[in-house]
Design a protein around this motif. Sequence first.
Motif, PDB file in Angstrom:
ATOM      1  N   ARG A  29       0.895  -1.317  -0.067  1.00  0.00           N
ATOM      2  CA  ARG A  29      -0.003  -0.089  -0.134  1.00  0.00           C
ATOM      3  C   ARG A  29       0.765   1.164  -0.156  1.00  0.00           C
ATOM      4  NH1 ARG A  29      -2.864  -3.158   3.555  1.00  0.00           N
ATOM      5  NH2 ARG A  29      -2.076  -2.062   5.454  1.00  0.00           N
ATOM      6  N   SER A  30       2.127   1.305   0.503  1.00  0.00           N
ATOM      7  CA  SER A  30       2.986   2.166   0.384  1.00  0.00           C
ATOM      8  C   SER A  30       3.265   2.904  -0.843  1.00  0.00           C
ATOM      9  CB  SER A  30       4.212   2.155   1.331  1.00  0.00           C
ATOM     10  OG  SER A  30       5.063   1.131   1.047  1.00  0.00           O
ATOM     11  N   TYR A  31       3.400   1.897  -1.840  1.00  0.00           N
ATOM     12  CA  TYR A  31       3.996   2.203  -3.151  1.00  0.00           C
ATOM     13  C   TYR A  31       3.107   3.450  -3.680  1.00  0.00           C
ATOM     14  CZ  TYR A  31       7.058  -1.836  -3.674  1.00  0.00           C
ATOM     15  OH  TYR A  31       8.100  -2.645  -3.611  1.00  0.00           O
ATOM     16  N   ILE A  32       3.640   4.268  -4.203  1.00  0.00           N
ATOM     17  CA  ILE A  32       2.968   5.439  -4.867  1.00  0.00           C
ATOM     18  C   ILE A  32       2.823   4.910  -6.541  1.00  0.00           C
ATOM     19  CG2 ILE A  32       2.910   7.789  -5.716  1.00  0.00           C
ATOM     20  CD1 ILE A  32       4.405   8.476  -3.155  1.00  0.00           C
ATOM     21  N   ASP A  33       4.142   4.626  -7.052  1.00  0.00           N
ATOM     22  CA  ASP A  33       4.213   3.972  -8.197  1.00  0.00           C
ATOM     23  C   ASP A  33       4.951   2.752  -8.301  1.00  0.00           C
ATOM     24  OD1 ASP A  33       3.821   3.845 -11.018  1.00  0.00           O
ATOM     25  OD2 ASP A  33       5.363   5.218 -11.592  1.00  0.00           O
ATOM     26  N   PRO A  34       4.472   1.468  -8.112  1.00  0.00           N
ATOM     27  CA  PRO A  34       5.274   0.386  -7.746  1.00  0.00           C
ATOM     28  C   PRO A  34       5.830  -0.021  -9.140  1.00  0.00           C
ATOM     29  CG  PRO A  34       3.019  -0.228  -7.933  1.00  0.00           C
ATOM     30  CD  PRO A  34       3.171   1.194  -8.110  1.00  0.00           C
ATOM     31  N   PRO A  35       7.056  -0.838  -9.027  1.00  0.00           N
ATOM     32  CA  PRO A  35       7.365  -1.488 -10.355  1.00  0.00           C
ATOM     33  C   PRO A  35       6.301  -2.194 -11.098  1.00  0.00           C
ATOM     34  CG  PRO A  35       8.952  -2.045  -8.572  1.00  0.00           C
ATOM     35  CD  PRO A  35       7.602  -1.366  -8.011  1.00  0.00           C
ATOM     36  N   ARG A  36       6.330  -2.205 -12.325  1.00  0.00           N
ATOM     37  CA  ARG A  36       5.220  -3.034 -13.191  1.00  0.00           C
ATOM     38  C   ARG A  36       4.822  -4.383 -12.693  1.00  0.00           C
ATOM     39  NH1 ARG A  36       0.690  -1.272 -15.160  1.00  0.00           N
ATOM     40  NH2 ARG A  36      -0.242  -3.203 -16.014  1.00  0.00           N
ATOM     41  N   ILE A  37       6.192  -4.946 -12.319  1.00  0.00           N
ATOM     42  CA  ILE A  37       5.965  -6.260 -12.119  1.00  0.00           C
ATOM     43  C   ILE A  37       5.232  -6.711 -10.882  1.00  0.00           C
ATOM     44  CG2 ILE A  37       7.984  -6.786 -10.630  1.00  0.00           C
ATOM     45  CD1 ILE A  37       6.654  -9.343 -13.042  1.00  0.00           C
ATOM     46  N   VAL A  38       5.422  -5.809  -9.922  1.00  0.00           N
ATOM     47  CA  VAL A  38       4.500  -5.680  -8.468  1.00  0.00           C
ATOM     48  C   VAL A  38       3.092  -5.754  -8.924  1.00  0.00           C
ATOM     49  CG1 VAL A  38       4.211  -4.601  -6.131  1.00  0.00           C
ATOM     50  CG2 VAL A  38       6.374  -4.964  -6.968  1.00  0.00           C
ATOM     51  N   HIS A  39       2.883  -4.777  -9.492  1.00  0.00           N
ATOM     52  CA  HIS A  39       1.100  -4.679 -10.085  1.00  0.00           C
ATOM     53  C   HIS A  39       0.723  -5.794 -10.838  1.00  0.00           C
ATOM     54  CE1 HIS A  39      -1.896  -1.724 -11.974  1.00  0.00           C
ATOM     55  NE2 HIS A  39      -2.528  -2.514 -11.057  1.00  0.00           N
ATOM     56  N   ASP A  40       1.398  -6.222 -11.585  1.00  0.00           N
ATOM     57  CA  ASP A  40       1.132  -7.408 -12.619  1.00  0.00           C
ATOM     58  C   ASP A  40       1.089  -8.567 -11.781  1.00  0.00           C
ATOM     59  OD1 ASP A  40       1.236  -5.652 -14.704  1.00  0.00           O
ATOM     60  OD2 ASP A  40       3.133  -6.594 -15.545  1.00  0.00           O
ATOM     61  N   ILE A  41       1.850  -8.770 -10.783  1.00  0.00           N
ATOM     62  CA  ILE A  41       1.791  -9.981  -9.689  1.00  0.00           C
ATOM     63  C   ILE A  41       0.525  -9.984  -9.108  1.00  0.00           C
ATOM     64  CG2 ILE A  41       2.907 -11.293  -8.045  1.00  0.00           C
ATOM     65  CD1 ILE A  41       5.571 -10.759  -9.534  1.00  0.00           C
ATOM     66  N   LEU A  42       0.331  -8.827  -8.211  1.00  0.00           N
ATOM     67  CA  LEU A  42      -0.857  -8.630  -7.500  1.00  0.00           C
ATOM     68  C   LEU A  42      -2.109  -8.623  -8.179  1.00  0.00           C
ATOM     69  CD1 LEU A  42      -1.496  -8.165  -4.532  1.00  0.00           C
ATOM     70  CD2 LEU A  42      -1.588  -5.524  -4.909  1.00  0.00           C
ATOM     71  N   LYS A  43      -2.071  -7.998  -9.444  1.00  0.00           N
ATOM     72  CA  LYS A  43      -3.172  -8.101 -10.127  1.00  0.00           C
ATOM     73  C   LYS A  43      -3.562  -9.554 -10.382  1.00  0.00           C
ATOM     74  CE  LYS A  43      -4.936  -6.213 -14.640  1.00  0.00           C
ATOM     75  NZ  LYS A  43      -4.612  -5.231 -15.757  1.00  0.00           N
ATOM     76  N   ALA A  44      -2.661 -10.620 -10.937  1.00  0.00           N
ATOM     77  CA  ALA A  44      -2.831 -11.958 -11.345  1.00  0.00           C
ATOM     78  C   ALA A  44      -3.484 -12.685 -10.104  1.00  0.00           C
ATOM     79  CB  ALA A  44      -1.381 -12.612 -11.730  1.00  0.00           C
ATOM     80  N   VAL A  45      -2.919 -12.361  -8.874  1.00  0.00           N
ATOM     81  CA  VAL A  45      -3.580 -13.013  -7.728  1.00  0.00           C
ATOM     82  C   VAL A  45      -4.855 -12.618  -7.553  1.00  0.00           C
ATOM     83  CG1 VAL A  45      -3.094 -13.302  -5.393  1.00  0.00           C
ATOM     84  CG2 VAL A  45      -1.215 -13.496  -6.777  1.00  0.00           C
ATOM     85  N   THR A  46      -5.084 -11.326  -7.525  1.00  0.00           N
ATOM     86  CA  THR A  46      -6.607 -10.819  -7.558  1.00  0.00           C
ATOM     87  C   THR A  46      -7.454 -11.487  -8.790  1.00  0.00           C
ATOM     88  OG1 THR A  46      -5.591  -8.827  -6.510  1.00  0.00           O
ATOM     89  CG2 THR A  46      -7.619  -8.751  -7.195  1.00  0.00           C
ATOM     90  N   ALA A  47      -6.978 -11.936  -9.517  1.00  0.00           N
ATOM     91  CA  ALA A  47      -7.753 -12.320 -10.828  1.00  0.00           C
ATOM     92  C   ALA A  47      -8.232 -13.736 -10.295  1.00  0.00           C
ATOM     93  CB  ALA A  47      -7.147 -12.451 -12.006  1.00  0.00           C
TER      94      ALA A  47
END
Length: 76
Positions: A29-47
């Motif tokens: 949650r502290s990331y303002i603009d995370p590395p793309r891989i962090v967003h992609d992995i979290l998005k995959a798990v959320t999916a």
Amino acid sequence: MDIMFDRLMLIELRENVIRIDTKAFAELRSYIDPPRIVHDILKAVTAIFSFKETVEGQFDDWQQMKGVSTDSALTH
């Protein structure tokens, strides 16, 4: 047989997500603009848990994704 394997993998994934500690969620949650891989992995798990919403693009924006990255959101 394949369905059973997939089900076991999903159960294991859910158990691992549940074990993520609050410090890890706070870091996400502290990331303002995370590395793309962090967003992609979290998005995959959320999916896995919220497929329809992910396909609809609800988590394409990091601010929206941060709303999901709480201790309870991914574990239900």
